[in-house]
Design a protein around this motif. Sequence first.
Motif, PDB file in Angstrom:
ATOM      1  N   THR A  78      93.655 -27.039   9.932  1.00 39.16           N
ATOM      2  CA  THR A  78      92.818 -26.464  10.986  1.00 39.16           C
ATOM      3  C   THR A  78      93.559 -25.326  11.662  1.00 39.16           C
ATOM      4  N   VAL A  79      92.806 -24.446  12.264  1.00 35.48           N
ATOM      5  CA  VAL A  79      93.348 -23.312  12.997  1.00 35.48           C
ATOM      6  C   VAL A  79      93.212 -23.592  14.481  1.00 35.48           C
ATOM      7  N   LYS A  80      94.319 -23.582  15.183  1.00 38.85           N
ATOM      8  CA  LYS A  80      94.311 -23.827  16.619  1.00 38.85           C
ATOM      9  C   LYS A  80      94.346 -22.489  17.349  1.00 38.85           C
ATOM     10  N   VAL A  81      93.382 -22.221  18.178  1.00 36.47           N
ATOM     11  CA  VAL A  81      93.272 -20.952  18.893  1.00 36.47           C
ATOM     12  C   VAL A  81      93.153 -21.218  20.377  1.00 36.47           C
ATOM     13  N   ALA A  83     103.235   0.817  16.654  1.00 38.13           N
ATOM     14  CA  ALA A  83     103.944   0.068  15.615  1.00 38.13           C
ATOM     15  C   ALA A  83     102.981  -0.815  14.834  1.00 38.13           C
ATOM     16  N   VAL A  84     103.241  -0.905  13.530  1.00 40.49           N
ATOM     17  CA  VAL A  84     102.561  -1.893  12.688  1.00 40.49           C
ATOM     18  C   VAL A  84     103.386  -3.170  12.739  1.00 40.49           C
ATOM     19  N   LEU A  85     102.738  -4.288  13.037  1.00 41.60           N
ATOM     20  CA  LEU A  85     103.446  -5.554  13.202  1.00 41.60           C
ATOM     21  C   LEU A  85     103.343  -6.416  11.958  1.00 41.60           C
ATOM     22  N   GLY A  86     104.383  -7.174  11.744  1.00 40.65           N
ATOM     23  CA  GLY A  86     104.400  -8.170  10.682  1.00 40.65           C
ATOM     24  C   GLY A  86     104.944  -9.472  11.212  1.00 40.65           C
ATOM     25  N   ARG A  87     104.724 -10.516  10.466  1.00 42.38           N
ATOM     26  CA  ARG A  87     105.125 -11.856  10.922  1.00 42.38           C
ATOM     27  C   ARG A  87     106.531 -12.180  10.459  1.00 42.38           C
ATOM     28  N   LEU A  88     107.375 -12.626  11.394  1.00 40.17           N
ATOM     29  CA  LEU A  88     108.730 -13.033  11.037  1.00 40.17           C
ATOM     30  C   LEU A  88     108.665 -14.372  10.316  1.00 40.17           C
ATOM     31  N   PRO A  89     109.342 -14.499   9.177  1.00 42.57           N
ATOM     32  CA  PRO A  89     109.268 -15.737   8.386  1.00 42.57           C
ATOM     33  C   PRO A  89     109.658 -16.963   9.206  1.00 42.57           C
ATOM     34  N   GLY A  90     108.860 -18.013   9.051  1.00 43.51           N
ATOM     35  CA  GLY A  90     109.141 -19.276   9.718  1.00 43.51           C
ATOM     36  C   GLY A  90     108.748 -19.321  11.172  1.00 43.51           C
ATOM     37  N   THR A  91     108.069 -18.288  11.673  1.00 42.02           N
ATOM     38  CA  THR A  91     107.679 -18.239  13.078  1.00 42.02           C
ATOM     39  C   THR A  91     106.220 -17.808  13.196  1.00 42.02           C
ATOM     40  N   THR A  92     105.732 -17.810  14.413  1.00 40.48           N
ATOM     41  CA  THR A  92     104.419 -17.222  14.700  1.00 40.48           C
ATOM     42  C   THR A  92     104.600 -15.959  15.534  1.00 40.48           C
ATOM     43  N   VAL A  93     105.766 -15.335  15.389  1.00 37.66           N
ATOM     44  CA  VAL A  93     106.116 -14.128  16.134  1.00 37.66           C
ATOM     45  C   VAL A  93     105.849 -12.915  15.260  1.00 37.66           C
ATOM     46  N   TYR A  94     105.247 -11.876  15.848  1.00 37.78           N
ATOM     47  CA  TYR A  94     104.917 -10.650  15.123  1.00 37.78           C
ATOM     48  C   TYR A  94     105.689  -9.489  15.743  1.00 37.78           C
ATOM     49  N   VAL A 120      94.107 -14.604  22.651  1.00 33.33           N
ATOM     50  CA  VAL A 120      95.276 -14.642  23.515  1.00 33.33           C
ATOM     51  C   VAL A 120      96.511 -14.179  22.765  1.00 33.33           C
ATOM     52  N   ARG A 121      96.637 -14.603  21.501  1.00 29.56           N
ATOM     53  CA  ARG A 121      97.820 -14.293  20.712  1.00 29.56           C
ATOM     54  C   ARG A 121      97.445 -13.530  19.454  1.00 29.56           C
ATOM     55  N   VAL A 122      98.381 -12.743  18.970  1.00 29.95           N
ATOM     56  CA  VAL A 122      98.189 -12.072  17.690  1.00 29.95           C
ATOM     57  C   VAL A 122      98.036 -13.110  16.592  1.00 29.95           C
ATOM     58  N   HIS A 123      98.803 -14.172  16.665  1.00 34.00           N
ATOM     59  CA  HIS A 123      98.762 -15.194  15.620  1.00 34.00           C
ATOM     60  C   HIS A 123      97.376 -15.825  15.510  1.00 34.00           C
ATOM     61  N   ASP A 124      96.743 -16.054  16.662  1.00 37.37           N
ATOM     62  CA  ASP A 124      95.381 -16.596  16.629  1.00 37.37           C
ATOM     63  C   ASP A 124      94.444 -15.650  15.905  1.00 37.37           C
TER      64      ASP A 124
END
Length: 690
Positions: free
Chosen positions: A27-30, A490-501, A621-625
Amino acid sequence: MEITYASSSLPDIATSASARTPATSRTVKVIPLQHPYDSTPLAASFSFSRSRAKVKRMKAVDWIDLFLPCYRWMRTYDWRRDLQPDVISGVTVGIMLVPQQSMSYAKLAGLQPIYGLYTGLVPVFVYSIFGSSRQLAVGPVALVSLLVSNVLGSVDSSTELYTELAILLSLMVGILECTMGLLRLGWLIRFISHSVISGFTTASAFVIALSQAKYFLGYDVDKSSKIIPLVNSIISGADQFSWPPFMMGSSILAIILIMKQLGKTRKNLRFLRAAGPLTAVALGTAFVKIFHPSSISLVGDIPQGLPPFSIPKDFSNVKSLIPTSFLITGVAILESVGIAKVLAAKNGYELDSNQELFGLGVANICGSMFSAYPSTGSFSRSAVNHESGARTGLSGIIMGVIMACALQFMTPLFEYIPQCALAAIVISAVIGLVDYDEAIFLWKVDKKDFFLWAVTGATTLFLGIEIGVLVGVGFSLAFVIHESANPHIAVLGRLPGTTVYRNIQQYPEAYTYNGIVIVRIDSPIYFANTSYIKDRLREYEIVADQSTKRGPEVERIFFVILEMAPVTYVDSSAVQSLKELYQEYNSRDIQIAIANPNKEVLLTLARSGFIDQIGKEWCFVRVHDAVQVCLQHVPNPNNPPRIPDSSPDKSSRFLERLRTQRKEDLSSSKLESGEYFDPHLEPLLSSKSH
C-alpha cells in the motif's frame, strides 16, 4: 494521519500493472495536504496584526526605551562595575578625538579645523541619548570628509558659502537617516554588496592619502577626487619640494604607525594606540615652538568657545546635495550600523538597525544647528572604545565633555600644530581602509564579488567617487537581478535506501523514475523569472538526465512534480505562467503535481484557481508521496492502455481517467491492496512511516 492508496482499478492501467511483476500486496501511505479551504484561512494582514499585538503589549518602560535608548543602560547602571571602564574609555577616545578625528578630518573636508571640533561635540552628546549602541564612537570620519570635499569641490573652500553648504549637508543627511529609520527602510542598502563598499573605501584611501601629500611636500596640489589629476599635480610641482615638512611629516607618521602597531600587538601597551595622534601633535607643536621653522605651515588661529546655535537658512543648493546625502547615508548604514551590530553582539545586547539609523539622524540634525558637518560612526574610535572597556553610552558623554573642555580652554594651544602632523594623522588612519585582505579572500571564494571589488575600486580611482559608487551599485544590482531572474532549479532523485530526494548533480548516486520528472525551484516565483522557469521545465521534459533510472520503461514524461518548499512567494504573473504551463502540459498528456508548498503559496494558488485546475488530489505534503502515487499511473509500454483508435483525443481521455481515479482514491476510506510495479524500487513507506 495517513491515507492509504492502492494501484488503479481502471481496466487498462490495472492490466498494464499486472503484466509487470508478480503481485505483492503493498500500500501507499500518503500524508494528506491541508488545503487552505479545508482549514482556517490565512489572515491577509497577519504581519500587521502581529505588529499591532506587539504595540498593545508594550508598557511605559518599553515606550521610553523606544524613544530614548539611553534609558536601557541608565536604569540598570552599576556605578561600581561600569563607571571606571566608561571613564577610562571616554577619556582615551576623547583625547584621540581632538587632534585626529576632528581637526585632521575637517582639513580633509576643506573646512577650518574648528568645524571638526564642533562636529565632535554636539553629535556625540546627542547620539549618546538617542543611539542604541553603547560602544559606537560618533564624529567626523575620513570617508564622509572626502565625500563632503568632493561634492563641494566647485566652491571656494575659503568662502563662507562652502561652510554653509557643509552644514546644510549635515541637516539633509540627518533628515534622510531619520526618515529611513522611522519607515524601517534600512534594508534597502542590503542590495549594495559588501565587496562594492570594500572596493570603494580602498580606492578612497588612496585618494585621501594623495590629497594630504601637499602638507608633506610643501607645495599646493590640485584638489581632485581622481587619482590621475592628483598624481600629475604632484609631479608637476616637484620643483617646489621642501624638505622640512617632508621630514617632520614622515617622522610623525612613523611614530604614529609604530605606536599603533605596539598597541595592537601587546595588551599591556594598548593605550599607545589611542595616544599616538596626541603624541604626534605634542611633538610637532613642541618642535615648532622651539625652532620656529618658517617652511612648515601651521594650523593658525582657532576661535575659542562653544559653537553658537544657528539653523541653516539658505536651501537654494539642496538639489545638488541630494546625491551625496544619499551616499553618506548609505555609508552610515553599511559601516556604522554594521560596526554597531558587531559591538552589540560582543557585549551581549540587542541592537535595532533602524533605531540606530534614527539615532545617527538625530545626531546629524542637532549637529547642523551647532555648525557641524556630517558625522557618523568611526571604526577606529569605536574599536578603541570597545578595547578600552566601554560598557555604556556614558563613555560617549565623557568624550563630549573632553571636546567641550578643549573648545573652551585649549584652542590657543592648537594654533602651533603643524599641518603636516594633521596630515600624518589622516594618512595613518586611512591606511586601515586599504582592504587587500578582502580582495585576496574574494579572489579565492567568489570571482564575481572580486570583479565587483575591482571594478568599483578602479572606477573610483580613475573616474571619481560618484561614478565609482554608481558603477559599483549598478553592477551589484545587476548581479542581484540576474540571480533573481535566473534562479537555481534542480532535478531531484531519490537517495538509495531512503525517501529523501536531492539534486542529482550534487548526489550522483540518486536515481530517478522513468516517466516522472521531479523539479525543485529554489526561489520565489514572480514576473521576472517566470519565463526562465518555464524554459527550464520544458528543457527537463525534452532532455533526459544521465542519472540511474528505475520504473517502467517508457519513452516520454507523464508526470512533472514541482517541489515547492523553497518557494516563499508567488505573484499573479507566476500564477498565470503556471496556468499556461498546465495547459501546455495538458495538451501533451502530462500531469502536474506539486509537493510541500507553504501556506501562503498554497493560498495564492488556491485563490487563483490553479489548485482546482490541476486537481487538489495532485497536491502532496512530501515529494515521496507524489512519486509513489504517480508511479502507479505510469503506463506500461508492454501492455498499453486500450484506447480505441477512433478516439479524437487520446491525451484528454488518459488525463480524464487519471483524475477520476485519483478522486476515487481520495474519497475511499479503505482501498484494495495494490501491486508494486518494479521489483528494483525501494520499499514504500511502512504503516508506521510519516
